[in-house]
Design a protein around this motif. Structure first.
Motif, short mmCIF file in Angstrom:
data_model
loop_
_atom_site.label_atom_id
_atom_site.label_comp_id
_atom_site.label_asym_id
_atom_site.label_seq_id
_atom_site.Cartn_x
_atom_site.Cartn_y
_atom_site.Cartn_z
N GLY A 47 0.81 -1.21 0.00
CA GLY A 47 0.00 0.00 0.00
C GLY A 47 0.84 1.26 0.00
O GLY A 47 0.39 2.32 -0.42
N LYS A 48 2.07 1.14 0.45
CA LYS A 48 2.98 2.30 0.50
C LYS A 48 4.29 2.02 -0.22
O LYS A 48 4.82 2.87 -0.90
CB LYS A 48 3.24 2.68 1.95
CG LYS A 48 4.12 3.90 2.12
CD LYS A 48 4.32 4.25 3.57
CE LYS A 48 5.19 5.48 3.71
NZ LYS A 48 5.44 5.82 5.11
N GLU A 49 4.82 0.82 -0.02
CA GLU A 49 6.12 0.47 -0.58
C GLU A 49 6.13 -1.02 -0.92
O GLU A 49 5.20 -1.75 -0.59
CB GLU A 49 7.22 0.80 0.42
CG GLU A 49 7.06 0.08 1.75
CD GLU A 49 7.91 0.65 2.86
OE1 GLU A 49 8.49 1.72 2.65
OE2 GLU A 49 7.99 0.01 3.91
N PHE A 50 7.19 -1.46 -1.56
CA PHE A 50 7.34 -2.87 -1.89
C PHE A 50 8.16 -3.55 -0.81
O PHE A 50 9.25 -3.10 -0.46
CB PHE A 50 8.01 -3.04 -3.26
CG PHE A 50 7.10 -2.72 -4.41
CD1 PHE A 50 6.26 -3.68 -4.93
CD2 PHE A 50 7.08 -1.45 -4.96
CE1 PHE A 50 5.41 -3.39 -5.99
CE2 PHE A 50 6.24 -1.15 -6.01
CZ PHE A 50 5.40 -2.13 -6.52
N VAL A 51 7.65 -4.67 -0.30
CA VAL A 51 8.32 -5.45 0.74
C VAL A 51 8.93 -6.67 0.07
O VAL A 51 8.26 -7.42 -0.64
CB VAL A 51 7.32 -5.88 1.84
CG1 VAL A 51 8.00 -6.72 2.89
CG2 VAL A 51 6.67 -4.65 2.46
N SER A 52 10.22 -6.89 0.32
CA SER A 52 10.95 -7.99 -0.30
C SER A 52 11.02 -9.19 0.64
O SER A 52 11.26 -9.04 1.83
CB SER A 52 12.36 -7.53 -0.65
OG SER A 52 13.12 -8.61 -1.11
N LYS A 54 1.44 -0.57 10.43
CA LYS A 54 2.58 -0.51 11.33
C LYS A 54 2.08 -0.31 12.75
O LYS A 54 0.98 0.20 12.97
CB LYS A 54 3.50 0.66 10.96
CG LYS A 54 4.23 0.47 9.66
CD LYS A 54 5.20 1.58 9.41
CE LYS A 54 5.91 1.38 8.10
NZ LYS A 54 6.83 2.47 7.81
N ARG A 55 2.90 -0.63 13.72
CA ARG A 55 2.56 -0.45 15.12
C ARG A 55 2.50 1.04 15.43
O ARG A 55 3.38 1.80 15.04
CB ARG A 55 3.62 -1.12 15.99
CG ARG A 55 3.30 -1.14 17.44
CD ARG A 55 4.32 -1.98 18.20
NE ARG A 55 4.03 -1.93 19.60
CZ ARG A 55 4.50 -1.03 20.45
NH1 ARG A 55 5.32 -0.09 20.00
NH2 ARG A 55 4.18 -1.06 21.71
N VAL A 56 1.46 1.44 16.16
CA VAL A 56 1.28 2.85 16.50
C VAL A 56 2.11 3.17 17.73
O VAL A 56 2.04 2.47 18.74
CB VAL A 56 -0.20 3.16 16.77
CG1 VAL A 56 -0.38 4.59 17.20
CG2 VAL A 56 -1.03 2.86 15.54
N GLN A 57 2.90 4.24 17.66
CA GLN A 57 3.66 4.71 18.81
C GLN A 57 3.19 6.12 19.10
O GLN A 57 3.45 7.05 18.34
CB GLN A 57 5.15 4.69 18.52
CG GLN A 57 5.68 3.29 18.34
CD GLN A 57 7.18 3.29 18.09
OE1 GLN A 57 7.77 4.32 17.79
NE2 GLN A 57 7.79 2.13 18.22
N HIS A 58 2.48 6.27 20.21
CA HIS A 58 1.93 7.57 20.56
C HIS A 58 3.00 8.43 21.21
O HIS A 58 3.79 7.96 21.99
CB HIS A 58 0.75 7.40 21.52
CG HIS A 58 -0.39 6.66 20.91
ND1 HIS A 58 -1.24 7.22 19.98
CD2 HIS A 58 -0.82 5.38 21.06
CE1 HIS A 58 -2.13 6.33 19.61
NE2 HIS A 58 -1.90 5.20 20.24
N GLY A 59 2.97 9.73 20.88
CA GLY A 59 3.91 10.68 21.48
C GLY A 59 3.29 11.34 22.70
O GLY A 59 2.34 10.84 23.30
N ALA A 60 3.81 12.50 23.07
CA ALA A 60 3.28 13.25 24.19
C ALA A 60 1.94 13.88 23.79
O ALA A 60 1.72 14.16 22.62
CB ALA A 60 4.27 14.34 24.61
N PRO A 61 1.04 14.13 24.76
CA PRO A 61 -0.24 14.73 24.41
C PRO A 61 -0.05 16.15 23.89
O PRO A 61 0.80 16.90 24.37
CB PRO A 61 -1.02 14.72 25.73
CG PRO A 61 -0.01 14.52 26.79
CD PRO A 61 1.14 13.80 26.17
N GLY A 62 -0.83 16.52 22.90
CA GLY A 62 -0.71 17.83 22.29
C GLY A 62 -1.57 18.87 22.97
O GLY A 62 -2.26 18.60 23.96
N VAL A 63 -1.55 20.10 22.46
CA VAL A 63 -2.33 21.20 23.01
C VAL A 63 -3.80 20.90 22.80
O VAL A 63 -4.22 20.54 21.70
CB VAL A 63 -1.93 22.54 22.32
CG1 VAL A 63 -2.82 23.67 22.80
CG2 VAL A 63 -0.48 22.85 22.58
N GLY A 64 -4.57 21.07 23.85
CA GLY A 64 -6.01 20.83 23.78
C GLY A 64 -6.42 19.42 24.11
O GLY A 64 -7.59 19.10 24.05
N SER A 65 -5.48 18.57 24.48
CA SER A 65 -5.83 17.19 24.77
C SER A 65 -6.36 17.01 26.19
O SER A 65 -7.02 16.03 26.48
CB SER A 65 -4.62 16.28 24.55
OG SER A 65 -3.59 16.63 25.44
#
Length: 135
Positions: free
Chosen positions: A89-94, A114-125
């Motif tokens: 869907g994005k690239e070719f996997v060999s 891909k596995r989701v890696q959440h960052g720090a909460p943003g403004v308004g969270s």
């Protein structure tokens, strides 16, 4: 001591020599039903062309790598040992096709998410992030 791979009682070399007709009773029902209709719907033009490219790659007549978007192609014994690039869907996997992969789909080896890696909460969270000091 490594154990030798067996596919329903056949060794890796024996699996590579199997024809589609002798392989069909060994496959799961979904793959067996798909291959049973291969003359009419399963082997459409794209899959037929991909099989021809596989034969050319096996003989060494194909320049470059073998790329495909056919994620629903069932891995057959004549594909063993070839390196294929499958689009996720994005690239070719060999990956290199091994005897253990016979009967599976190409798309199973090109993961689409891909596995989701959440960052720090943003403004308004949260309520505490509403206050932003000026200095």
């Amino acid at each position: 001591m490594a154990r030798e791979f067996k596919f329903k009682g056949y060794s890796g070399e024996q699996v590579q020599k199997l024809s589609i007709e002798t392989l069909m009773p060994l496959l799961n029902s979904r793959q067996r039903r798909s291959l049973d209709k291969r003359l009419s719907t399963y082997m459409n033009d794209e899959k037929r062309k991909f099989r021809e490219d596989l034969k050319l790659a096996r003989e060494g007549k194909l320049n470059g790598q073998l790329k495909t978007h056919l994620r629903d192609m069932i891995i057959l014994p004549d594909m063993i040992g070839l390196t294929v690039l499958v689009h996720n869907g994005k690239e070719f996997v060999s990956f290199t096709i091994r005897a253990e992969m016979v009967g599976h789909y190409l798309g199973e080896y090109a993961i689409t998410n891909k596995r989701v890696q959440h960052g720090a909460p943003g403004v308004g969270s949260s309520r505490s992030s509403l206050y932003v000091p000026l200095k």
